[in-house]
Scaffold this motif. Sequence first.
Motif, PDB file in Angstrom:
ATOM      1  N   THR A 184      11.958 -25.646  20.280  1.00 45.69           N
ATOM      2  CA  THR A 184      13.218 -25.442  19.214  1.00 45.69           C
ATOM      3  C   THR A 184      13.325 -24.050  18.945  1.00 45.69           C
ATOM      4  OG1 THR A 184      12.892 -27.848  18.364  1.00 45.69           O
ATOM      5  CG2 THR A 184      13.917 -26.006  16.991  1.00 45.69           C
ATOM      6  N   LYS A 185      14.373 -23.442  18.889  1.00 48.00           N
ATOM      7  CA  LYS A 185      14.545 -22.169  18.757  1.00 48.00           C
ATOM      8  C   LYS A 185      15.550 -21.734  17.588  1.00 48.00           C
ATOM      9  CE  LYS A 185      13.728 -17.568  18.876  1.00 48.00           C
ATOM     10  NZ  LYS A 185      12.588 -17.070  18.948  1.00 48.00           N
ATOM     11  N   VAL A 186      15.224 -21.328  16.399  1.00 46.45           N
ATOM     12  CA  VAL A 186      16.016 -21.006  15.252  1.00 46.45           C
ATOM     13  C   VAL A 186      16.329 -19.543  15.067  1.00 46.45           C
ATOM     14  CG1 VAL A 186      16.382 -21.624  12.768  1.00 46.45           C
ATOM     15  CG2 VAL A 186      15.386 -23.381  14.363  1.00 46.45           C
ATOM     16  N   TYR A 187      17.252 -19.220  14.884  1.00 48.90           N
ATOM     17  CA  TYR A 187      17.835 -17.933  14.780  1.00 48.90           C
ATOM     18  C   TYR A 187      18.085 -17.731  13.467  1.00 48.90           C
ATOM     19  CZ  TYR A 187      17.508 -16.774  19.544  1.00 48.90           C
ATOM     20  OH  TYR A 187      17.048 -16.264  20.850  1.00 48.90           O
ATOM     21  N   GLY A 188      17.764 -16.758  12.621  1.00 49.10           N
ATOM     22  CA  GLY A 188      18.145 -16.518  10.935  1.00 49.10           C
ATOM     23  C   GLY A 188      17.516 -17.768  10.277  1.00 49.10           C
ATOM     24  N   SER A 189      18.103 -17.603   8.764  1.00 50.79           N
ATOM     25  CA  SER A 189      17.454 -18.739   8.074  1.00 50.79           C
ATOM     26  C   SER A 189      18.422 -19.044   6.898  1.00 50.79           C
ATOM     27  CB  SER A 189      16.094 -17.950   7.448  1.00 50.79           C
ATOM     28  OG  SER A 189      16.211 -16.736   6.713  1.00 50.79           O
ATOM     29  N   GLY A 190      18.167 -20.033   6.117  1.00 42.59           N
ATOM     30  CA  GLY A 190      19.139 -20.400   5.142  1.00 42.59           C
ATOM     31  C   GLY A 190      20.451 -20.651   5.719  1.00 42.59           C
ATOM     32  N   ASN A 191      21.600 -20.006   5.002  1.00 46.70           N
ATOM     33  CA  ASN A 191      22.816 -20.275   5.333  1.00 46.70           C
ATOM     34  C   ASN A 191      23.397 -19.520   6.693  1.00 46.70           C
ATOM     35  OD1 ASN A 191      23.411 -21.491   3.080  1.00 46.70           O
ATOM     36  ND2 ASN A 191      24.265 -19.422   1.803  1.00 46.70           N
ATOM     37  N   THR A 192      22.459 -18.875   7.233  1.00 44.66           N
ATOM     38  CA  THR A 192      22.709 -18.022   8.414  1.00 44.66           C
ATOM     39  C   THR A 192      22.070 -18.623   9.729  1.00 44.66           C
ATOM     40  OG1 THR A 192      21.128 -16.445   8.156  1.00 44.66           O
ATOM     41  CG2 THR A 192      23.245 -15.600   7.424  1.00 44.66           C
ATOM     42  N   GLU A 193      21.305 -19.725   9.386  1.00 48.25           N
ATOM     43  CA  GLU A 193      20.440 -20.366  10.406  1.00 48.25           C
ATOM     44  C   GLU A 193      21.235 -20.874  11.704  1.00 48.25           C
ATOM     45  OE1 GLU A 193      16.847 -22.531   9.101  1.00 48.25           O
ATOM     46  OE2 GLU A 193      17.876 -24.421  10.289  1.00 48.25           O
ATOM     47  N   VAL A 194      20.790 -20.533  12.762  1.00 49.19           N
ATOM     48  CA  VAL A 194      21.525 -21.056  13.956  1.00 49.19           C
ATOM     49  C   VAL A 194      20.410 -21.733  14.948  1.00 49.19           C
ATOM     50  CG1 VAL A 194      22.812 -20.382  15.981  1.00 49.19           C
ATOM     51  CG2 VAL A 194      23.389 -19.393  13.717  1.00 49.19           C
ATOM     52  N   VAL A 195      20.520 -22.989  15.105  1.00 51.84           N
ATOM     53  CA  VAL A 195      19.678 -23.567  16.088  1.00 51.84           C
ATOM     54  C   VAL A 195      20.000 -23.630  17.717  1.00 51.84           C
ATOM     55  CG1 VAL A 195      18.577 -25.774  16.687  1.00 51.84           C
ATOM     56  CG2 VAL A 195      18.947 -25.237  14.258  1.00 51.84           C
ATOM     57  N   ALA A 196      19.610 -22.604  18.371  1.00 48.92           N
ATOM     58  CA  ALA A 196      19.852 -22.226  19.608  1.00 48.92           C
ATOM     59  C   ALA A 196      19.208 -23.215  20.596  1.00 48.92           C
ATOM     60  CB  ALA A 196      19.638 -20.890  19.895  1.00 48.92           C
ATOM     61  N   MET A 197      18.286 -23.855  20.271  1.00 50.75           N
ATOM     62  CA  MET A 197      17.525 -24.816  21.111  1.00 50.75           C
ATOM     63  C   MET A 197      17.104 -25.964  20.431  1.00 50.75           C
ATOM     64  SD  MET A 197      14.913 -23.715  24.073  1.00 50.75           S
ATOM     65  CE  MET A 197      13.753 -23.065  23.303  1.00 50.75           C
ATOM     66  N   ASN A 198      17.240 -27.095  20.654  1.00 50.50           N
ATOM     67  CA  ASN A 198      17.026 -28.425  19.635  1.00 50.50           C
ATOM     68  C   ASN A 198      16.135 -29.337  20.454  1.00 50.50           C
ATOM     69  OD1 ASN A 198      16.447 -29.873  17.471  1.00 50.50           O
ATOM     70  ND2 ASN A 198      18.912 -30.150  17.150  1.00 50.50           N
ATOM     71  N   ASP A 199      14.688 -29.206  20.205  1.00 48.80           N
ATOM     72  CA  ASP A 199      13.854 -30.428  20.610  1.00 48.80           C
ATOM     73  C   ASP A 199      13.954 -30.600  22.216  1.00 48.80           C
ATOM     74  OD1 ASP A 199      11.895 -32.073  19.757  1.00 48.80           O
ATOM     75  OD2 ASP A 199      13.154 -33.807  19.620  1.00 48.80           O
ATOM     76  N   GLY A 211      26.758 -20.183  25.318  1.00 46.96           N
ATOM     77  CA  GLY A 211      26.352 -20.418  24.022  1.00 46.96           C
ATOM     78  C   GLY A 211      25.409 -21.765  23.804  1.00 46.96           C
ATOM     79  N   ALA A 212      25.414 -22.405  24.875  1.00 43.07           N
ATOM     80  CA  ALA A 212      24.772 -23.836  24.840  1.00 43.07           C
ATOM     81  C   ALA A 212      23.157 -23.872  24.729  1.00 43.07           C
ATOM     82  CB  ALA A 212      25.010 -24.550  26.083  1.00 43.07           C
ATOM     83  N   GLY A 213      22.569 -22.431  24.919  1.00 46.33           N
ATOM     84  CA  GLY A 213      21.324 -22.445  24.907  1.00 46.33           C
ATOM     85  C   GLY A 213      20.299 -22.316  26.082  1.00 46.33           C
ATOM     86  N   LYS A 214      20.955 -22.084  27.419  1.00 45.95           N
ATOM     87  CA  LYS A 214      20.233 -21.993  28.449  1.00 45.95           C
ATOM     88  C   LYS A 214      19.578 -20.789  28.776  1.00 45.95           C
ATOM     89  CE  LYS A 214      24.177 -21.584  30.785  1.00 45.95           C
ATOM     90  NZ  LYS A 214      25.310 -21.678  29.960  1.00 45.95           N
ATOM     91  N   SER A 215      19.995 -19.699  28.242  1.00 46.42           N
ATOM     92  CA  SER A 215      19.483 -18.462  28.529  1.00 46.42           C
ATOM     93  C   SER A 215      18.297 -18.449  27.489  1.00 46.42           C
ATOM     94  CB  SER A 215      20.393 -17.154  28.122  1.00 46.42           C
ATOM     95  OG  SER A 215      21.092 -17.116  29.302  1.00 46.42           O
TER      96      SER A 215
END
Lengths: 404, 237
Positions: free
Chosen positions: B18-33, B51-55
């Motif tokens: 899992t890769k999460v960029y930012g935190s709180g309201n700006t949190e973006v989950v780029a890669m999920n499980d 933007g799907a998370g491939k890279s």
Amino acid sequence: MNLALRDIRHNRARFALTTLGIGLLLMIVMGMGGIYRGLIAEATLLVDRIGADLWLVQASTRGPFAEISRVAGNLEDRARAVPGVASARRFVSHTVQREHRGRPLRIVVQGLSWPEDRGDWLPLIAGRPLRQAHYEMVADRSLGLALGEQVRLGKDVYRVVGLTQGMVGSGGDGLGFFSVADAQAIQFDEPPEATRLERAARFDRVVANDLGRVQPLLADRSAGTSANIPAFGQPLVSAVMVTVKPGANPAAVADTFRRWPDVTVYSTAAQKDLLLSGMVDKARRQLGLFRVLLVIISTIIMALIIYTLTLDKLHDLAMLKLMGARNRVLAGLILQQSLLIGALGYALAWWLGQYAFPRFPRLVVIQTPDLIALAGIVLGISVLASLLGIWKAMRVEPNKVLAT
Amino acid sequence: MNASTPNRVAAVAAERLTKVYGSGNTEVVAMNDVSLQVQRGEVVALLGPSGAGKSTLLTALGLVNPPTRGRIAIGGQPVLDGDQPLTDLRAFRRQHLGFVFQKANLIPFLTAVENVQVALEINEVTPRQARRRALELLDYLGVAERAGNLPEALSGGQQQRVAVARALANDPSLILADEPTAALDSHRGRQVMELFCRVAHERGAAVIVVTHDHRALDVFDRTFEMEDGRLRPGHSA
């Protein structure tokens, strides 16, 4: 594989221009040091070459180089009478600037105590020393005079009979050697009208007092040449140089002179100290400051260039990091380039200096210890200049490659 | 989504990344499980929109952009637990990973052979051996005649072949390719994809290719699709 050299191969023009710029800056740094050494050499050259043990100058002055000194010409005879003195010579030195062949000619006029001193000690590169008491001169090559050339100085014309090389005064002007009498004639030359006016004024002063009125012959004499008036002394000289007999103690001889209230005595070493601590010291500090500034400027320029070269390579450095290159590989690339620019710049400075320095109007003396010191400084600034680039390279992230 | 092939030691095994960029309201989950296993000799395609998370997945597997959570093992050796390295990642990249990108990213001041050679030399291979091996690789990839040329003198396809040679230099167990054919025409693009297959099958490296190019999917052993940071199996070749 040497990455630094490969990068340089690819950026030859930029690297060459950078090296040229740094080389020229370092040449100026090197030249400044050489000019300082030249100042010392020029300032002390005459004192060293003339071979006197003691200098008798006007009391309480630091003459004849650091300030004006005037002593009676017969001080030479008094000095000869002192036990332990081998010889005493009058010393006359002054600078004149005259028009010659349509250009200004500055000569440091140097009086040789004829007939004892004919300039046999001068480092002649052509011609001969003086052979007659008047109208001959030995000139330094820097004056631009040719052997046999005639130069009018005052009322008389002097023929160049010998040429020296590297004999210049502390101001960088070439020395011209004359007999003391000629040197004084040049120094005290005045136009005929001034002579006539002085004689008339002298006559008026004599007849205006009792002495002139009761002795008319004296008044007549006063209107003639000064040489015919016994009451007038010989023209003053700048100093008297004393050579001590072999085996005699120069300090003891100097002590004798110190008891004379009308003179101050300096050893040759003290005379050189006076020159170096007075005239040369400010120039030394000024040149030293310039050198420090130029070294700082060189460091900043090198740092900026190395930094710019590093910025141009950031993507490649990131790629190398991504491939797993160690930090020392990246730091080595930047440091080697900086050292190479420094080393080549230094070599270029030295090489260019070989051609440029002899053409400088002042003597430039490059000494090996100064070259070694500058090499150390260049090494230091090369390392210092690379630090900014290395810092930038260490901060680059390997995933920068993926961003493009 | 778990897309694993058990029983053998995988060239790469990613577990619940899992890769999460930012935190709180700006949190973006780029890669999920995301979990993934790829075997040596296997060529896998990662598909999906921008933007799907491939890279993100690729850079996580490449040990240059650690995940927020999850574990990665390469050649059976655990190397990342979340963002905590379990080994010297740079040294590990040097010895076990190869990268190929959309642009060849060759070092412009090195010739083709030197670009390959440098990858070997930074892995402590002697210059002479590195030179010989680099020339062998260029020959293997059909660009030996351009060994002495700078990248600027090579065509896009030739540059990409040199980049593949560089990626292969240290005989990596995993090659990661991010849109390697995007700058090439379809013919050359297919050639490069086939090259990856050849490399994987002949040299036993696992190859993961991020691509938008659906015309050459038949060359891959497996395909996966990513969308909104999640990985799911695509159609089998």
